[in-house]
Write an enzyme that holds these catalytic residues in place. Structure first.
Site, PDB file in Angstrom:
ATOM      1  N   GLU A   4       0.595  -2.902  12.629  1.00  0.00           N
ATOM      2  CA  GLU A   4       0.772  -4.357  12.507  1.00  0.00           C
ATOM      3  C   GLU A   4       1.134  -5.028  13.826  1.00  0.00           C
ATOM      4  O   GLU A   4       1.348  -6.236  13.863  1.00  0.00           O
ATOM      5  CB  GLU A   4       1.825  -4.656  11.436  1.00  0.00           C
ATOM      6  N   TRP A  64       0.827  -1.214   0.000  1.00  0.00           N
ATOM      7  CA  TRP A  64       0.000   0.000   0.000  1.00  0.00           C
ATOM      8  C   TRP A  64       0.856   1.257   0.000  1.00  0.00           C
ATOM      9  O   TRP A  64       0.388   2.341  -0.281  1.00  0.00           O
ATOM     10  CB  TRP A  64      -0.960   0.013   1.205  1.00  0.00           C
TER      11      TRP A  64
HETATM   12  O1  IFM Z   1       3.607  -1.539   3.961  1.00  0.00           O
HETATM   13  C1  IFM Z   1       4.519  -1.511   5.010  1.00  0.00           C
HETATM   14  C2  IFM Z   1       3.771  -1.791   6.296  1.00  0.00           C
HETATM   15  O2  IFM Z   1       2.823  -0.791   6.552  1.00  0.00           O
HETATM   16  C3  IFM Z   1       4.737  -1.844   7.456  1.00  0.00           C
HETATM   17  N1  IFM Z   1       5.751  -2.854   7.214  1.00  0.00           N
HETATM   18  C4  IFM Z   1       6.511  -2.583   5.989  1.00  0.00           C
HETATM   19  C5  IFM Z   1       5.613  -2.516   4.767  1.00  0.00           C
HETATM   20  C6  IFM Z   1       6.434  -2.196   3.523  1.00  0.00           C
HETATM   21  O3  IFM Z   1       7.020  -0.939   3.619  1.00  0.00           O
END
Ligand code: IFM
Length: 757
Positions: free
Chosen positions: A476, A336
């Site tokens: 996350e 995203w």
């Molecule tokens: O898309 C991101 C995510 O929001 C957090 N971890 C890393 C990904 C890639 O940059």
């Protein structure tokens, strides 16, 4: 000629080899070549990638951006002693990437262990004028005695992605005394790449070729008199053969001709042609700041350079990898990050590139539909990590517990569904900024209704209201929750805009209209509490808090996971990155300034900023809430993600989203740009350290330049344009100056040509 910053590698260090290899990548959106040294070091990871060239190496793997055979290596010996900065002494050092033309340069004076001193100057660039072209020069000067030099350079097919070989050799050829060519195919046979190099020494040499151990090399020996120099000039042409086109033989012959035509022009002419394109880019898009801290302009130029170097504007079947074309982190996958952190830059500077990035999602709808169907839903569920085909590419497992042998599942592909609404959000923004009806009628409406259909089928009915269960929001560290506020609000926005634009463009299907209207009426949108704070999800407020100072001091390193398991983190009020704050950033019209501030104040102390996508967003929201100094602190911290002193922060590639966020912070934070209900708003407030800020933009096809100081703003447009300035509607054509104090006092300034609505 516009003067732009150069990024300097402060000195040779075996520890920061890979960080600077990433930062100093030369790229043109088609190809990225890591800024590695010509000579080998065991810790150094070479890398050359073509946008969209992915391959899956085998069981338990996913598609990854293929590390191609290397053409940048030069092994030099001086009187039989290998040139390496790990032995002998270096008496002079300069290494820099010149952003104005994308040229990487190094100059060292090296004293070999036996005492002979040589000056080595190397330069290289990937061409903005001819995408497949990479040119380099490597010059050696004998400084205090005659020397015998031996050079070895060619095409080195031993490159791997962390030990995984993706390519089978198809052919190796040499033509005349200067040209080497190799062809390789991915093991699945889906991609073929042909690399052709022209290597020429500026002085007659004793040369021979070798093809051994997957390396095709030209080896030359030359005696150099003291004071004399010799230059190895190497021009390479790197292309993929598309299946079902020319035979490999005919294709390779064409490559040879193309290469020879380019090599005949010589390094300087090739560089000048590329520089013309870079200059146009800088003139059109460069954000200029007059700051007390010179690093601010460097950060903006760094961001701009990489935004251009990472974006495959030439190919709508390809998008931008999370680590750009600078390394193998996240296997070159697309997240995203593209729609939310990178696309806004293109949308407001080069909207045709934004269109191409959205077309990438449109062309990959089949995979998204299949993923939705496989999981029992309708519409399009885009893969959390995407490569070329549109299938889900998220690795099934992350880290292994080496005591138990058990692997940790990656939950994002199963539940991080907000990406679907983020793509729809980007489509809507594309429409607002461009009014591109042709796109909306076909791709725009399809993307909006397919994503909306997904949400409608994804919702669960609970006592008459619709809820969205078992998701991961942007944060996350909090997995498998119900009614993540970010997800619910964005899903609502997705469905509302799909219905609105389907009606506007006249092809709304009655069944869709009915289910969309029902969804909009019944979807649960968590409301702010009496302090204006929104719960991140249904259970968030019931969880205990923890003093995070220790972890915040090491933001980005995920040190919390050394003390607590993921399951434990999940049960506390701990955020990896902006979540509700992200929501207030993406849908500013839904929340009052007080609510934005209340959520910032509540969530920031609970956020470690372990993701590179976090600080900049906090900064923009702080700026919008009238806290420019706080915003500036966040913005500068965001710039440090790649440019800071941590020697390993960017080993496997720069953080593409963070470069986008550097631009976003200046434009959406300090220039105060936002789009509310489709209209352009500007509310500039500079931090104290900034005396002025210049931002070139494109809105509705009109070029607009903002020149902002603490006291006023000058707007220059190529055609009439209306927008909101500090909350008042103004119409501008030509140039108009507005004093901030007049606006804030409710009185408008005089302008050379203006209308105020
Ligand atoms: O898309 C991101 C995510 O929001 C957090 N971890 C890393 C990904 C890639 O940059």
């Amino acid at each position: 000629m516009l003067t732009v910053s150069t990024l300097i590698d402060p000195g040779f260090s075996p520890h920061s080899l890979n960080k600077y290899a990433s930062l100093l990548t030369t790229g043109n959106g088609y190809m990225g070549v890591r800024g590695t040294h010509e000579e080998d070091y065991t810790q150094q990871t070479r890398g050359m990638y073509l946008a969209g060239l992915y391959h899956c190496a085998g069981r338990g793997e996913t598609n990854e951006l293929v590390n191609l055979p290397d053409v940048t290596g030069v092994q030099l010996e001086v009187n039989g002693e290998p040139f390496t900065l790990l032995s002998g002494q270096f008496e002079h050092w300069l290494r820099e990437l010149d952003f104005s033309c994308g040229e990487l340069r190094r100059e060292v004076i090296w004293r070999a262990p036996s005492g002979a001193r040589v000056r080595i100057v190397s330069r290289r660039f990937t061409s903005m004028a001819q995408h497949p072209l990479l040119a380099m020069q490597f010059t050696v000067t004998a400084l205090d005695r005659d020397v015998t030099l031996s050079f070895s350079s060619g095409i080195d097919g031993t490159q791997t992605n962390s030990g995984r070989q993706h390519l089978d050799e198809l052919s190796l050829r040499v033509f005349g005394q200067q040209v080497l060519q190799g062809a390789w195919a991915t093991q699945s046979g889906s991609h073929e790449v042909v690399i052709t190099s022209h290597c020429q020494l500026s002085q007659p040499a004793d040369s021979c070729f070798t093809a051994k151990n997957r390396r095709l090399m030209q080896n030359s020996v030359i005696n150099l008199t003291v004071g004399d120099s010799v230059t190895l000039e190497k021009v390479s042409w790197v292309v993929q053969r598309q299946p079902d086109t020319l035979s490999l033989d005919t294709f390779s012959r064409r490559c040879l001709n193309d290469l020879q035509a380019s090599a005949a022009q010589g390094y300087e002419a090739l560089r000048a042609a590329s520089q013309v394109v870079w200059q146009q880019e800088w003139v059109k898009c460069r954000v200029v700041v007059d700051s007390r801290d010179a690093r601010d302009q460097l950060a903006l130029d760094f961001a701009h350079y990489h935004l251009a170097a990472m974006t495959p504007a030439h190919d709508e079947r390809t998008s931008i990898a999370a680590k750009a074309l600078t390394g193998e982190g996240y296997k070159g996958h697309v997240f995203w990050d593209t729609e939310v952190f990178l696309l806004p830059y293109h949308l407001l500077t080069n909207p045709e590139t934004a269109r191409s990035l959205l077309r990438y999602r449109y062309l990959n709808l089949a995979g998204a539909r299949e993923k939705a169907r496989r999981n029992g839903w309708h519409g399009a569920l885009f893969p959390w990590e995407s490569a070329q085909s549109g299938q889900e590419e998220t690795p099934e497992f992350a880290a292994i517990n080496i005591r138990t042998g058990l692997r940790q599942k990656v939950a994002s592909a199963l539940a991080e569904h907000h990406l679907v609404a983020d793509i729809a959000w980007a489509v809507v923004n594309y429409w607002y900024a461009t009014q591109d009806e042709a796109f909306m009628r076909e791709e725009g409406i399809t993307l909006l209704t397919e994503t909306a259909t997904f949400w409608i089928s994804r919702a669960t009915e609970v006592n008459g209201r619709l809820e969205i269960h078992d998701v991961i929001g942007p944060d996350e560290y909090t997995e498998h929750v119900n009614n993540n506020a970010f997800t619910n609000y964005l899903a609502w926005h997705n469905v509302e805009k799909a219905l609105h634009f389907a009606r506007q463009f006249g092809d709304v299907k009655p069944a869709f209209a009915q289910s969309a209207a029902d969804f909009l009426q019944r979807l649960w949108l968590p409301k702010p509490d009496e302090h204006g704070v929104l719960a991140q999800d249904d259970t968030f407020f019931s969880k205990p808090t923890l003093d995070l100072s220790k972890y915040k001091a090491k933001a980005g390193k995920q040190t919390i996971l050394l003390d607590y398991s993921r399951a434990e983190v999940n049960e506390m009020q701990i955020l990896k990155q902006a979540d509700v704050v992200m929501l207030t950033y993406m849908l500013p019209e839904r929340f009052s300034a007080e609510e934005c501030l209340a959520n910032l104040a509540y969530y920031e102390p609970r956020t470690i900023h372990d993701s590179s996508l976090s600080k900049a967003i906090h900064g923009i929201v702080a700026a919008r809430c009238g806290q420019p100094e706080e915003a500036y602190r966040f913005w500068q911290a965001g710039c440090e993600i790649d440019l800071g002193e941590d020697p390993h922060s960017s080993d496997d590639g720069i953080h593409a989203a963070a470069t986008g966020a550097i631009w976003l912070g200046a434009v959406q934070g300090f220039a105060g740009l936002s789009v509310c209900d489709g209209e352009l708003h500007l509310s500039p407030t500079l931090p104290e350290a900034w005396r002025s800020l210049r931002v070139p933009l494109c809105w509705h096809g009109v070029r607009l330049v903002l020149d902002i100081t603490a006291d006023d703003i000058v707007l220059t447009t190529t055609q009439a344009l209306s927008l909101w300035l500090w909350g008042r509607k103004v119409c501008i054509e030509g140039e108009a100056r507005y004093a901030r104090s007049d606006f804030l006092n409710g009185k408008f300034g005089t302008a050379t040509s203006e209308g105020i609505a």
